[in-house]
Design an enzyme around this catalytic site. Structure first.
Site, PDB file in Angstrom:
ATOM      1  N   LYS A 193      47.797  31.738  79.507  1.00 26.37           N
ATOM      2  CA  LYS A 193      48.515  32.716  80.340  1.00 26.37           C
ATOM      3  C   LYS A 193      48.354  32.367  81.818  1.00 26.37           C
ATOM      4  O   LYS A 193      47.293  32.561  82.402  1.00 26.37           O
ATOM      5  CB  LYS A 193      48.007  34.146  80.119  1.00 26.37           C
ATOM      6  CG  LYS A 193      48.986  35.143  80.758  1.00 26.37           C
ATOM      7  CD  LYS A 193      48.361  36.433  81.195  1.00 26.37           C
ATOM      8  CE  LYS A 193      47.757  36.425  82.563  1.00 26.37           C
ATOM      9  NZ  LYS A 193      48.665  36.208  83.700  1.00 26.37           N
ATOM     10  N   GLY A 246      39.181  33.377  87.969  1.00 28.28           N
ATOM     11  CA  GLY A 246      39.778  34.390  88.825  1.00 28.28           C
ATOM     12  C   GLY A 246      38.714  35.208  89.514  1.00 28.28           C
ATOM     13  O   GLY A 246      37.601  34.713  89.767  1.00 28.28           O
ATOM     14  N   GLU A 268      34.862  31.489  85.288  1.00 27.99           N
ATOM     15  CA  GLU A 268      34.706  30.763  86.555  1.00 27.99           C
ATOM     16  C   GLU A 268      35.232  31.718  87.628  1.00 27.99           C
ATOM     17  O   GLU A 268      36.429  31.947  87.706  1.00 27.99           O
ATOM     18  CB  GLU A 268      35.493  29.453  86.476  1.00 27.99           C
ATOM     19  CG  GLU A 268      35.012  28.403  87.443  1.00 27.99           C
ATOM     20  CD  GLU A 268      35.745  28.487  88.750  1.00 27.99           C
ATOM     21  OE1 GLU A 268      35.241  29.212  89.643  1.00 27.99           O
ATOM     22  OE2 GLU A 268      36.787  27.861  88.882  1.00 27.99           O
ATOM     23  N   CYS A 302      37.989  28.781  95.170  1.00 30.23           N
ATOM     24  CA  CYS A 302      36.794  29.554  94.792  1.00 30.23           C
ATOM     25  C   CYS A 302      35.545  28.975  95.454  1.00 30.23           C
ATOM     26  O   CYS A 302      34.602  29.690  95.758  1.00 30.23           O
ATOM     27  CB  CYS A 302      36.647  29.579  93.282  1.00 30.23           C
ATOM     28  SG  CYS A 302      36.794  27.976  92.513  1.00 30.23           S
ATOM     29  N   GLU A 399      34.318  37.553  98.998  1.00 25.83           N
ATOM     30  CA  GLU A 399      35.206  36.396  98.949  1.00 25.83           C
ATOM     31  C   GLU A 399      36.528  36.760  99.600  1.00 25.83           C
ATOM     32  O   GLU A 399      37.256  37.622  99.105  1.00 25.83           O
ATOM     33  CB  GLU A 399      35.432  35.994  97.475  1.00 25.83           C
ATOM     34  CG  GLU A 399      36.277  34.762  97.345  1.00 25.83           C
ATOM     35  CD  GLU A 399      36.481  34.328  95.903  1.00 25.83           C
ATOM     36  OE1 GLU A 399      36.827  35.179  95.073  1.00 25.83           O
ATOM     37  OE2 GLU A 399      36.286  33.136  95.619  1.00 25.83           O
TER      38      GLU A 399
HETATM   39  P1  NDP Z   1      42.765  38.076  89.412  1.00 25.45           P
HETATM   40  O1  NDP Z   1      41.370  37.833  89.029  1.00 25.45           O
HETATM   41  O2  NDP Z   1      43.332  39.464  89.291  1.00 25.45           O
HETATM   42  O3  NDP Z   1      43.769  37.141  88.555  1.00 25.45           O
HETATM   43  C1  NDP Z   1      43.423  35.961  87.899  1.00 25.45           C
HETATM   44  C2  NDP Z   1      44.089  35.901  86.520  1.00 25.45           C
HETATM   45  O4  NDP Z   1      43.628  36.986  85.706  1.00 25.45           O
HETATM   46  C3  NDP Z   1      45.604  36.062  86.564  1.00 25.45           C
HETATM   47  O5  NDP Z   1      46.187  35.278  85.548  1.00 25.45           O
HETATM   48  C4  NDP Z   1      45.791  37.547  86.269  1.00 25.45           C
HETATM   49  O6  NDP Z   1      47.056  37.856  85.768  1.00 25.45           O
HETATM   50  C5  NDP Z   1      44.710  37.750  85.219  1.00 25.45           C
HETATM   51  N1  NDP Z   1      44.292  39.136  85.040  1.00 25.45           N
HETATM   52  C6  NDP Z   1      44.318  40.145  85.946  1.00 25.45           C
HETATM   53  N2  NDP Z   1      43.852  41.293  85.386  1.00 25.45           N
HETATM   54  C7  NDP Z   1      43.521  41.004  84.108  1.00 25.45           C
HETATM   55  C8  NDP Z   1      42.990  41.758  83.020  1.00 25.45           C
HETATM   56  N3  NDP Z   1      42.715  43.052  83.133  1.00 25.45           N
HETATM   57  N4  NDP Z   1      42.769  41.138  81.848  1.00 25.45           N
HETATM   58  C9  NDP Z   1      43.031  39.830  81.702  1.00 25.45           C
HETATM   59  N5  NDP Z   1      43.564  39.067  82.679  1.00 25.45           N
HETATM   60  C10 NDP Z   1      43.804  39.637  83.877  1.00 25.45           C
HETATM   61  O7  NDP Z   1      42.962  37.552  90.877  1.00 25.45           O
HETATM   62  P2  NDP Z   1      44.037  38.055  91.944  1.00 25.45           P
HETATM   63  O8  NDP Z   1      45.215  37.278  91.688  1.00 25.45           O
HETATM   64  O9  NDP Z   1      44.276  39.514  91.947  1.00 25.45           O
HETATM   65  O10 NDP Z   1      43.271  37.720  93.307  1.00 25.45           O
HETATM   66  C11 NDP Z   1      42.378  38.664  93.884  1.00 25.45           C
HETATM   67  C12 NDP Z   1      41.142  37.990  94.434  1.00 25.45           C
HETATM   68  O11 NDP Z   1      40.449  37.335  93.378  1.00 25.45           O
HETATM   69  C13 NDP Z   1      41.407  36.870  95.440  1.00 25.45           C
HETATM   70  O12 NDP Z   1      41.624  37.338  96.702  1.00 25.45           O
HETATM   71  C14 NDP Z   1      40.155  36.049  95.308  1.00 25.45           C
HETATM   72  O13 NDP Z   1      39.135  36.635  96.058  1.00 25.45           O
HETATM   73  C15 NDP Z   1      39.827  36.170  93.831  1.00 25.45           C
HETATM   74  N6  NDP Z   1      40.325  34.993  93.067  1.00 25.45           N
HETATM   75  C16 NDP Z   1      39.445  34.029  92.755  1.00 25.45           C
HETATM   76  C17 NDP Z   1      39.872  32.889  92.109  1.00 25.45           C
HETATM   77  C18 NDP Z   1      38.931  31.800  91.770  1.00 25.45           C
HETATM   78  O14 NDP Z   1      39.361  30.666  91.627  1.00 25.45           O
HETATM   79  N7  NDP Z   1      37.661  32.082  91.577  1.00 25.45           N
HETATM   80  C19 NDP Z   1      41.283  32.691  91.768  1.00 25.45           C
HETATM   81  C20 NDP Z   1      42.136  33.801  92.080  1.00 25.45           C
HETATM   82  C21 NDP Z   1      41.650  34.893  92.725  1.00 25.45           C
HETATM   83  P3  NDP Z   1      48.281  38.191  86.762  1.00 25.45           P
HETATM   84  O15 NDP Z   1      48.022  37.524  88.048  1.00 25.45           O
HETATM   85  O16 NDP Z   1      49.433  37.625  86.029  1.00 25.45           O
HETATM   86  O17 NDP Z   1      48.332  39.684  86.893  1.00 25.45           O
END
Ligand code: NDP
Length: 496
Positions: A193, A246, A268, A302, A399
């Protein structure tokens, strides 16, 4: 390119505008609800693609397909060398189409096309090849028990089963490759996904997987959002493992969702990576290295080096040098070859980054450079350096996921104290040390609580395990640890 032939950017635009569906059981299908959603070009804010929205019914169909392909299906039964060959073919096809993929990644994510060409594409290809190599090397070991009787005992490594893989928007293709390559090499079947903001390179990669001959149901792809599609995947009892990259916040939600059926989980998550410049550092390398560490990918990394600890002897020179590099960067559309820094992913992310800078200044930090809000179409922020921050400010603790650096100085050479300051965070993903003193490098590397420590450089490699201490995650990706995470160990003992 012959006359009349489309260039990579036109091909990428054409793909973005084409009709996208869900990949379930080897077929591209419509979502059960018929629902669709739009993604946007972050450089303009305009709609880019229309995607199929997978709800619970589609998740159920995809899990059934992945289960069928795993339980008695072709994939785990296939010779490891055949699985490796398919992954190599996928890598070759991706390399062949690298220019189109780079353009597509830039349209979808906003990153400079030069970066996509030299970083994202070669790294994604290498992830596929590196992990293909492990498929034929997943052995157990012979064991010598000491209990009563005589035994012939050994362990075997078996694929865990059906894996749900949820990836973010900051490096969509690299993340997708980092997830699917070890899972498939180990013999697992996958439901991928991508993030709702950036699904296009994953979709195109799934088309390539079909082209090179992956069997039906081995790689399924669902577009949708986290709250519906992601949540349904993490809760589904037909899923054996969830791997996620994420935010730490969503990582917590996933742990709770996976607990119902004790799914295996690899996470991660976020980071607040310290970069430490010791008094003997080679500043000609350290200054551009520190700037790259925070400004690359518009800080949406990240492992971005967002906290820079500088020995007071070099503080002014380093801060001035990093700020100058930031000020000299051309911020703009990633498709412009002159651009050094693209937009952030969305208006939400832009406002979040600006909000952190504003709050930092309100709390007493000094805006050394950047911080200016770039208005107009697209989601742009400028490379920013803050000084005068305190350890309890949000800019130091949370972050930000944007090009915002907190620069601090230290006055002594007590490595334990420097490590304690660098470790003063809930995160523990990475750390970077700049020094020419081998002994100091080793000593600090031991005392830093981080999953990856780099000395005089940065970056990732498929062979180097990557993951976090503390709230930066569970488990490791890459290297031997990365592929082992897709296996269960079984011990077998035969009484002689
Ligand atoms: P998220 O953690 O919300 O999103 C990452 C992935 O998880 C996306 O595919 C998202 O889907 C999915 N997701 C969101 N909610 C759920 C859930 N309840 N169950 C399962 N999967 C889910 O990151 P954001 O895009 O909202 O970014 C917010 C903050 O997170 C950033 O500002 C940053 O600080 C951090 N981040 C860290 C990352 C890293 O590499 N460590 C990467 C991205 C974000 P969808 O987006 O389709 O809703």
């Amino acid at each position: 390119m012959a006359d009349g032939e489309q260039g990579p950017i036109e091909q990428a635009r054409e793909f973005a505008a084409s009709k996208h569906q869900l990949l379930i059981d080897g077929k591209w299908v419509e979502p059960a609800s018929g629902k669709r959603f739009a993604s946007h070009d972050p450089a303009t804010g305009k709609p880019l693609a229309e995607l199929a929205f997978a709800d619970r019914e589609d998740v159920d169909r995809a899990v059934k397909a992945a289960r069928k392909a795993f339980d008695g299906g072709p994939w785990p039964a296939m010779k490891p060398s055949q699985r490796a060959k398919l992954l190599w073919r996928l890598a070759d096809a991706l390399e062949r189409d690298a220019e189109v993929f780079a353009a597509l990644e830039t349209l979808d994510n906003g990153k400079p096309i030069g970066d996509a060409r030299v970083m994202d594409l070669p790294y994604a290809v290498e992830l596929l090849r590196y992990n293909a190599g492990w498929a034929t090397k997943l052995n157990g070991e012979q064991v010598n028990p000491s209990g009563p009787g005589q035994w012939h005992a050994y362990t075997v490594r078996e694929p865990i089963g059906v894996v749900a893989q949820i990836v973010p928007w900051n490096a969509p293709l690299m993340m997708a490759a980092a997830k699917i390559a070890p899972a498939l090499a180990a013999g697992c079947t996958v439901i991928l996904k991508p993030a709702e903001e950036t699904p296009l390179t994953a979709l195109r990669l799934a088309h390539l997987a079909q082209e090179v001959g992956f069997p039906e149901g081995v790689l399924n792809l669902l577009t949708g959002d986290g709250e519906t599609t992601g949540a349904a995947l993490t809760e589904h009892k037909g899923v054996d493992k969830v791997t996620f990259t994420g935010s730490t916040e969503v990582g917590r939600i996933i742990i709770r969702a996976a607990a119902g059926t004790f799914k295996r989980v690899t996470l991660e998550l976020g980071g607040k990576t310290p970069s430490i410049i010791l008094p003997d550092a080679d500043l000609e390398r350290a200054i551009p290295g520190a700037a790259r560490g925070i400004f690359a990918n518009t800080g949406q990394v990240c492992n971005a080096g967002s906290r820079l600890f500088i020995h007071e002897r070099h503080f002014d020179q380093v801060v001035e040098g990093v700020a100058k590099i930031g000020a000299g960067m051309k911020v703009g559309s990633g498709l412009d070859p002159q651009t050094n820094m693209g937009p952030v992913i969305s208006a939400v992310q832009r406002d979040r980054v600006r909000g952190y800078v504003r709050k930092g200044v309100e709390e007493g930090a000094s805006l050394y450079s950047g911080g200016a809000e770039i208005d107009g179409e697209g989601y742009f922020v400028s490379p920013t350096v803050l000084t005068g921050t305190h350890a309890d400010m949000a800019v130091r603790r949370e972050e930000i996921f944007g090009p915002v650096l907190c620069a601090m100085s230290f006055s002594d050479e007590d490595l334990d104290r420097i490590a304690a300051e660098a470790n003063d965070t809930d995160y523990g993903l990475g750390a970077v040390i700049w020094t020419q003193n081998l002994s100091a490098a080793h000593k600090l590397a031991r005392s830093l609580k981080a999953g990856s420590v780099r000395v005089n450089g940065g970056g990732l490699d498929p062979a180097l395990p990557f993951g976090g201490f503390k709230q930066s995650g569970w488990g490791r990706e890459n290297g031997r640890e990365g592929i082992d995470a897709y296996t269960e160990v079984k011990s077998v003992a035969i009484a002689l």
